[in-house]
Design a protein around this motif. Structure first.
Motif, PDB file in Angstrom:
ATOM      1  N   LYS A 299       0.839  -1.196   0.000  1.00  0.00           N
ATOM      2  CA  LYS A 299       0.000   0.000   0.000  1.00  0.00           C
ATOM      3  C   LYS A 299       0.878   1.251   0.000  1.00  0.00           C
ATOM      4  N   ASN A 300       0.667   2.113  -0.989  1.00  0.00           N
ATOM      5  CA  ASN A 300       1.380   3.389  -1.132  1.00  0.00           C
ATOM      6  C   ASN A 300       2.886   3.240  -1.273  1.00  0.00           C
ATOM      7  N   VAL A 301       3.334   2.137  -1.876  1.00  0.00           N
ATOM      8  CA  VAL A 301       4.762   1.921  -2.109  1.00  0.00           C
ATOM      9  C   VAL A 301       4.955   1.474  -3.557  1.00  0.00           C
ATOM     10  N   LEU A 302       5.866   2.144  -4.264  1.00  0.00           N
ATOM     11  CA  LEU A 302       6.252   1.727  -5.611  1.00  0.00           C
ATOM     12  C   LEU A 302       7.663   1.169  -5.560  1.00  0.00           C
ATOM     13  N   ILE A 303       7.950   0.207  -6.436  1.00  0.00           N
ATOM     14  CA  ILE A 303       9.253  -0.432  -6.490  1.00  0.00           C
ATOM     15  C   ILE A 303       9.919  -0.106  -7.821  1.00  0.00           C
ATOM     16  N   LEU A 304      11.154   0.387  -7.740  1.00  0.00           N
ATOM     17  CA  LEU A 304      11.957   0.692  -8.918  1.00  0.00           C
ATOM     18  C   LEU A 304      13.261  -0.102  -8.820  1.00  0.00           C
ATOM     19  N   PRO A 305      13.491  -1.057  -9.731  1.00  0.00           N
ATOM     20  CA  PRO A 305      14.753  -1.800  -9.692  1.00  0.00           C
ATOM     21  C   PRO A 305      15.944  -0.863  -9.925  1.00  0.00           C
ATOM     22  N   LEU A 306      17.014  -1.051  -9.157  1.00  0.00           N
ATOM     23  CA  LEU A 306      18.213  -0.217  -9.315  1.00  0.00           C
ATOM     24  C   LEU A 306      18.828  -0.351 -10.702  1.00  0.00           C
ATOM     25  N   ASN A 307      18.642  -1.509 -11.347  1.00  0.00           N
ATOM     26  CA  ASN A 307      19.262  -1.681 -12.661  1.00  0.00           C
ATOM     27  C   ASN A 307      18.654  -0.767 -13.729  1.00  0.00           C
ATOM     28  N   GLU A 308      17.563  -0.070 -13.409  1.00  0.00           N
ATOM     29  CA  GLU A 308      17.006   0.912 -14.348  1.00  0.00           C
ATOM     30  C   GLU A 308      17.957   2.105 -14.526  1.00  0.00           C
ATOM     31  N   PHE A 309      18.903   2.272 -13.619  1.00  0.00           N
ATOM     32  CA  PHE A 309      19.875   3.360 -13.721  1.00  0.00           C
ATOM     33  C   PHE A 309      21.124   2.947 -14.510  1.00  0.00           C
ATOM     34  N   SER A 310      21.181   1.697 -14.968  1.00  0.00           N
ATOM     35  CA  SER A 310      22.326   1.191 -15.728  1.00  0.00           C
ATOM     36  C   SER A 310      21.912   0.860 -17.151  1.00  0.00           C
ATOM     37  N   TYR A 311      22.844   1.046 -18.086  1.00  0.00           N
ATOM     38  CA  TYR A 311      22.587   0.688 -19.477  1.00  0.00           C
ATOM     39  C   TYR A 311      23.913   0.516 -20.209  1.00  0.00           C
TER      40      TYR A 311
ATOM     41  N   HIS B 264       2.955   5.081 -12.837  1.00  0.00           N
ATOM     42  CA  HIS B 264       2.135   3.986 -12.329  1.00  0.00           C
ATOM     43  C   HIS B 264       0.682   4.416 -12.449  1.00  0.00           C
ATOM     44  N   ALA B 265      -0.199   3.472 -12.715  1.00  0.00           N
ATOM     45  CA  ALA B 265      -1.619   3.775 -12.933  1.00  0.00           C
ATOM     46  C   ALA B 265      -2.275   4.436 -11.728  1.00  0.00           C
ATOM     47  N   THR B 266      -1.723   4.237 -10.534  1.00  0.00           N
ATOM     48  CA  THR B 266      -2.356   4.774  -9.327  1.00  0.00           C
ATOM     49  C   THR B 266      -1.969   6.217  -9.010  1.00  0.00           C
ATOM     50  N   ILE B 267      -1.029   6.790  -9.766  1.00  0.00           N
ATOM     51  CA  ILE B 267      -0.602   8.166  -9.479  1.00  0.00           C
ATOM     52  C   ILE B 267      -0.874   9.073 -10.679  1.00  0.00           C
ATOM     53  N   PRO B 268      -1.403  10.280 -10.442  1.00  0.00           N
ATOM     54  CA  PRO B 268      -1.759  11.166 -11.551  1.00  0.00           C
ATOM     55  C   PRO B 268      -0.557  11.866 -12.192  1.00  0.00           C
ATOM     56  N   PHE B 269       0.529  12.039 -11.453  1.00  0.00           N
ATOM     57  CA  PHE B 269       1.717  12.686 -11.994  1.00  0.00           C
ATOM     58  C   PHE B 269       2.885  11.709 -11.942  1.00  0.00           C
ATOM     59  N   SER B 270       3.776  11.812 -12.915  1.00  0.00           N
ATOM     60  CA  SER B 270       4.984  10.985 -12.912  1.00  0.00           C
ATOM     61  C   SER B 270       5.879  11.391 -11.746  1.00  0.00           C
ATOM     62  N   ILE B 271       6.845  10.529 -11.440  1.00  0.00           N
ATOM     63  CA  ILE B 271       7.826  10.802 -10.394  1.00  0.00           C
ATOM     64  C   ILE B 271       9.209  10.806 -11.031  1.00  0.00           C
TER      65      ILE B 271
ATOM     66  N   SER C  21      17.027  -1.185  -0.852  1.00  0.00           N
ATOM     67  CA  SER C  21      17.330  -2.508  -0.302  1.00  0.00           C
ATOM     68  C   SER C  21      17.065  -3.552  -1.383  1.00  0.00           C
ATOM     69  N   ASP C  22      17.797  -4.644  -1.325  1.00  0.00           N
ATOM     70  CA  ASP C  22      17.613  -5.762  -2.259  1.00  0.00           C
ATOM     71  C   ASP C  22      17.644  -5.317  -3.723  1.00  0.00           C
ATOM     72  N   ASN C  23      18.582  -4.419  -4.061  1.00  0.00           N
ATOM     73  CA  ASN C  23      18.750  -3.937  -5.443  1.00  0.00           C
ATOM     74  C   ASN C  23      17.511  -3.263  -6.021  1.00  0.00           C
ATOM     75  N   ARG C  24      16.779  -2.582  -5.165  1.00  0.00           N
ATOM     76  CA  ARG C  24      15.612  -1.841  -5.626  1.00  0.00           C
ATOM     77  C   ARG C  24      15.383  -0.632  -4.728  1.00  0.00           C
ATOM     78  N   ILE C  25      14.678   0.327  -5.296  1.00  0.00           N
ATOM     79  CA  ILE C  25      14.325   1.543  -4.561  1.00  0.00           C
ATOM     80  C   ILE C  25      12.843   1.460  -4.241  1.00  0.00           C
ATOM     81  N   LYS C  26      12.513   1.617  -2.981  1.00  0.00           N
ATOM     82  CA  LYS C  26      11.116   1.734  -2.575  1.00  0.00           C
ATOM     83  C   LYS C  26      10.798   3.215  -2.501  1.00  0.00           C
ATOM     84  N   ILE C  27       9.720   3.587  -3.151  1.00  0.00           N
ATOM     85  CA  ILE C  27       9.242   4.975  -3.140  1.00  0.00           C
ATOM     86  C   ILE C  27       7.938   4.987  -2.362  1.00  0.00           C
ATOM     87  N   TYR C  28       7.948   5.698  -1.226  1.00  0.00           N
ATOM     88  CA  TYR C  28       6.768   5.751  -0.351  1.00  0.00           C
ATOM     89  C   TYR C  28       5.919   6.961  -0.739  1.00  0.00           C
ATOM     90  N   LEU C  29       4.707   6.674  -1.197  1.00  0.00           N
ATOM     91  CA  LEU C  29       3.805   7.739  -1.655  1.00  0.00           C
ATOM     92  C   LEU C  29       3.066   8.371  -0.489  1.00  0.00           C
TER      93      LEU C  29
END
Length: 147
Positions: free
Chosen positions: A41-53, A69-76, A139-147
């Motif tokens: 609830k109110n948490v989005l997960i972004l894998p850290l590897n999205e910052f690598s290419y 994400h479909a649940t938020i009206p504005f991008s982050i 944590s665990d190679n991902r970023i938790k974003i608390y909305l």
């Protein structure tokens, strides 16, 4: 009369060519956009590897990822800061609630020109209120974003 018409036509073509040139330059550098997964609830997960290419076979790092994400009206906008931490900001101008445009260094409001830093601080008016950051946790190679 024909000299004036010719001048107007050439001027119009020069302006159109200049605009196409600017658009092609801006298209060279795209901002990476992803759809985050839900982490509760109110948490989005972004894998850290999205910052690598890879670029021409060489590993590179991004300092900005746009999260939708479909649940938020504005991008982050999620910035990887120089100290290795992450800043997550709602891409909504505090001046007039316009969608912000992201660059690798600032967020810019196309409506009235306000600019915000990677941490949400107002850099240019008319906005006078900083962007409120979302709390992040790595944590665990991902970023938790608390909305």
């Amino acid at each position: 009369m024909s000299d004036r018409r010719e001048f107007i036509i050439k001027s119009g073509l020069a302006c159109a060519g200049g605009m196409l040139g600017l658009l092609s330059l801006s298209a060279c550098k795209t901002i990476h956009t992803v759809t985050a997964s839900e982490g509760g609830k109110n948490v989005l997960i972004l894998p850290l590897n999205e910052f690598s290419y890879l670029s021409k076979g060489e590993p590179k790092q991004r300092n900005l990822v746009i999260v939708n994400h479909a649940t938020i009206p504005f991008s982050i906008a999620v910035y990887k800061l120089e100290d290795g931490t992450y800043s997550a900001l709602k891409m909504m101008c505090t001046h007039n609630a316009c969608d912000l445009n992201a660059t690798e260094t600032v967020l810019v409001c196309p409506c009235h020109g306000s600019e915000f830093s990677q941490t949400g601080k107002v850099l240019s008016a008319p906005a006078s209120v900083n962007l409120a950051p979302y709390r992040t946790e790595v944590s665990d190679n991902r970023i938790k974003i608390y909305l």
